[in-house]
Motif scaffolding. Structure first.
Motif, PDB file in Angstrom:
ATOM      1  N   VAL A   1       0.792  -1.245  -0.053  1.00 49.69           N
ATOM      2  CA  VAL A   1      -0.122   0.026   0.184  1.00 49.69           C
ATOM      3  C   VAL A   1       1.042   1.134  -0.045  1.00 49.69           C
ATOM      4  CG1 VAL A   1      -0.363   0.094   2.663  1.00 49.69           C
ATOM      5  CG2 VAL A   1      -2.185   0.940   1.185  1.00 49.69           C
ATOM      6  N   CYS A   2       0.356   2.288  -0.569  1.00 46.69           N
ATOM      7  CA  CYS A   2       1.382   3.613  -0.656  1.00 46.69           C
ATOM      8  C   CYS A   2       0.640   4.246   0.580  1.00 46.69           C
ATOM      9  CB  CYS A   2       0.767   4.392  -1.989  1.00 46.69           C
ATOM     10  SG  CYS A   2       1.381   6.015  -1.739  1.00 46.69           S
ATOM     11  N   PRO A   3       1.637   4.711   1.597  1.00 45.24           N
ATOM     12  CA  PRO A   3       1.365   5.353   2.659  1.00 45.24           C
ATOM     13  C   PRO A   3       0.674   6.771   2.343  1.00 45.24           C
ATOM     14  CG  PRO A   3       3.728   5.287   2.353  1.00 45.24           C
ATOM     15  CD  PRO A   3       3.275   4.605   1.249  1.00 45.24           C
ATOM     16  N   ASN A   4       1.005   7.180   1.159  1.00 50.28           N
ATOM     17  CA  ASN A   4       0.332   8.674   0.769  1.00 50.28           C
ATOM     18  C   ASN A   4      -0.803   8.542   0.320  1.00 50.28           C
ATOM     19  OD1 ASN A   4       1.161  11.411   0.839  1.00 50.28           O
ATOM     20  ND2 ASN A   4       1.003  11.065  -1.597  1.00 50.28           N
ATOM     21  N   CYS A   5      -1.231   7.817  -0.831  1.00 50.46           N
ATOM     22  CA  CYS A   5      -2.627   7.891  -1.325  1.00 50.46           C
ATOM     23  C   CYS A   5      -3.227   6.806  -1.137  1.00 50.46           C
ATOM     24  CB  CYS A   5      -2.192   7.873  -2.955  1.00 50.46           C
ATOM     25  SG  CYS A   5      -1.577   6.635  -3.673  1.00 50.46           S
ATOM     26  N   TYR A   6      -2.720   5.722  -0.396  1.00 55.52           N
ATOM     27  CA  TYR A   6      -3.561   4.583   0.030  1.00 55.52           C
ATOM     28  C   TYR A   6      -4.019   3.633  -1.046  1.00 55.52           C
ATOM     29  CZ  TYR A   6      -3.391   6.976   4.545  1.00 55.52           C
ATOM     30  OH  TYR A   6      -3.124   7.713   5.608  1.00 55.52           O
ATOM     31  N   ARG A   7      -3.449   3.676  -2.176  1.00 58.87           N
ATOM     32  CA  ARG A   7      -3.439   2.997  -3.292  1.00 58.87           C
ATOM     33  C   ARG A   7      -3.010   1.598  -3.142  1.00 58.87           C
ATOM     34  NH1 ARG A   7      -3.215   7.699  -6.124  1.00 58.87           N
ATOM     35  NH2 ARG A   7      -5.056   7.920  -7.757  1.00 58.87           N
ATOM     36  N   ARG A   8      -3.728   0.390  -3.290  1.00 56.10           N
ATOM     37  CA  ARG A   8      -3.189  -0.763  -3.092  1.00 56.10           C
ATOM     38  C   ARG A   8      -2.408  -1.412  -4.311  1.00 56.10           C
ATOM     39  NH1 ARG A   8      -7.644  -4.290   0.110  1.00 56.10           N
ATOM     40  NH2 ARG A   8      -6.421  -5.887  -0.931  1.00 56.10           N
ATOM     41  N   TYR A   9      -1.476  -1.941  -4.166  1.00 55.71           N
ATOM     42  CA  TYR A   9      -0.531  -2.693  -5.394  1.00 55.71           C
ATOM     43  C   TYR A   9      -0.437  -4.160  -5.104  1.00 55.71           C
ATOM     44  CZ  TYR A   9       0.216   2.157  -6.769  1.00 55.71           C
ATOM     45  OH  TYR A   9      -0.004   3.563  -6.911  1.00 55.71           O
ATOM     46  N   SER A  10      -0.557  -5.066  -6.070  1.00 52.85           N
ATOM     47  CA  SER A  10      -0.222  -6.420  -5.784  1.00 52.85           C
ATOM     48  C   SER A  10       1.146  -6.504  -5.717  1.00 52.85           C
ATOM     49  CB  SER A  10      -0.995  -7.217  -7.056  1.00 52.85           C
ATOM     50  OG  SER A  10      -0.269  -6.875  -8.019  1.00 52.85           O
ATOM     51  N   LEU A  11       1.477  -8.065  -5.336  1.00 50.31           N
ATOM     52  CA  LEU A  11       3.153  -8.162  -5.165  1.00 50.31           C
ATOM     53  C   LEU A  11       3.647  -7.787  -6.611  1.00 50.31           C
ATOM     54  CD1 LEU A  11       3.148 -11.107  -2.783  1.00 50.31           C
ATOM     55  CD2 LEU A  11       2.443  -8.863  -2.401  1.00 50.31           C
ATOM     56  N   ASP A  12       2.937  -8.501  -7.714  1.00 47.65           N
ATOM     57  CA  ASP A  12       3.471  -8.134  -9.098  1.00 47.65           C
ATOM     58  C   ASP A  12       3.735  -6.756  -9.403  1.00 47.65           C
ATOM     59  OD1 ASP A  12       3.701 -10.944  -9.325  1.00 47.65           O
ATOM     60  OD2 ASP A  12       1.671 -11.176 -10.217  1.00 47.65           O
ATOM     61  N   GLU A  13       2.716  -5.946  -9.087  1.00 47.20           N
ATOM     62  CA  GLU A  13       2.802  -4.419  -9.320  1.00 47.20           C
ATOM     63  C   GLU A  13       4.014  -3.550  -8.628  1.00 47.20           C
ATOM     64  OE1 GLU A  13      -1.726  -3.340 -10.048  1.00 47.20           O
ATOM     65  OE2 GLU A  13      -1.265  -3.723  -8.138  1.00 47.20           O
TER      66      GLU A  13
END
Ligand SMILES: [Zn+2]
Length: 178
Positions: A125-137
């Motif tokens: 997760v981005c601590p700034n915008c809280y977007r989630r990313y998979s392990l691949d991303e």
């Protein structure tokens, strides 16, 4: 009514109203309204509340209707001798207990949804915008949020699920004591 429970109720009222109207002033006003109702131990009309707190009736009504719709105050509907419908508002111990119970149910169901999302696996997760990313991303972006250029944080879903489950258990225990 314990001090702790009353405080929890006042915080729920203040936060819900400031969030709904996007205004901390409205939150404080709502707190004053329920404190007034609870201390008077009687049913009060919009007009009387407005006069007692020196605010406009329209303002008082907006807050009262929101609080009533969300089970945070009690309301009694009556008909005046000239056939007008009049609402009067009150706060007593059972209103407070019910408001807290409803809040706990809401929080528990949100946490339940969060657990469901977490069971899909760990993620970043981005601590700034809280977007989630998979392990691949995360691998593809070299561990940096492509929008904020901030280092991504690993969320271990098992740890998070355990933490949230403990919180839900605590809430359920608290609720059963209301
Ligand atoms: Zn970001």
């Amino acid at each position: 009514m314990s001090e702790e429970r009353l405080n929890a109720y006042l915080i729920i009222v203040e936060r819900s109203v400031s969030f709904e109207f996007n205004s901390p002033e409205y939150g404080k006003l709502a707190r004053k309204i329920v404190e007034l109702l609870y201390s008077r131990k009687e049913h009060l009309s919009d007009d009387r509340i407005a006069i007692m707190l020196n605010i406009s009736t329209a303002e008082a009504r907006r807050i009262l209707q929101f609080l009533s719709k969300n089970n945070m105050i009690g309301v009694v509907k009556s008909t005046t001798p000239d056939y007008r419908t009049e609402y009067s508002w009150y706060v007593d111990d059972s209103v407070i207990a019910n408001a807290i119970r409803k809040r706990i149910e809401l929080v528990s169901s949100k946490l339940g949804l969060l657990i469901r999302a977490l069971t899909e696996g760990s993620f970043y997760v981005c601590p700034n915008c809280y977007r989630r990313y998979s392990l691949d991303e995360e691998l593809a972006y070299n561990g940096i949020c492509p929008i904020c250029k901030v280092q991504l944080v690993y969320i271990n879903s098992i740890d998070e699920i355990n933490k949230i489950t403990k919180i839900i258990e605590k809430l359920e225990k608290y609720e059963s004591n209301i």
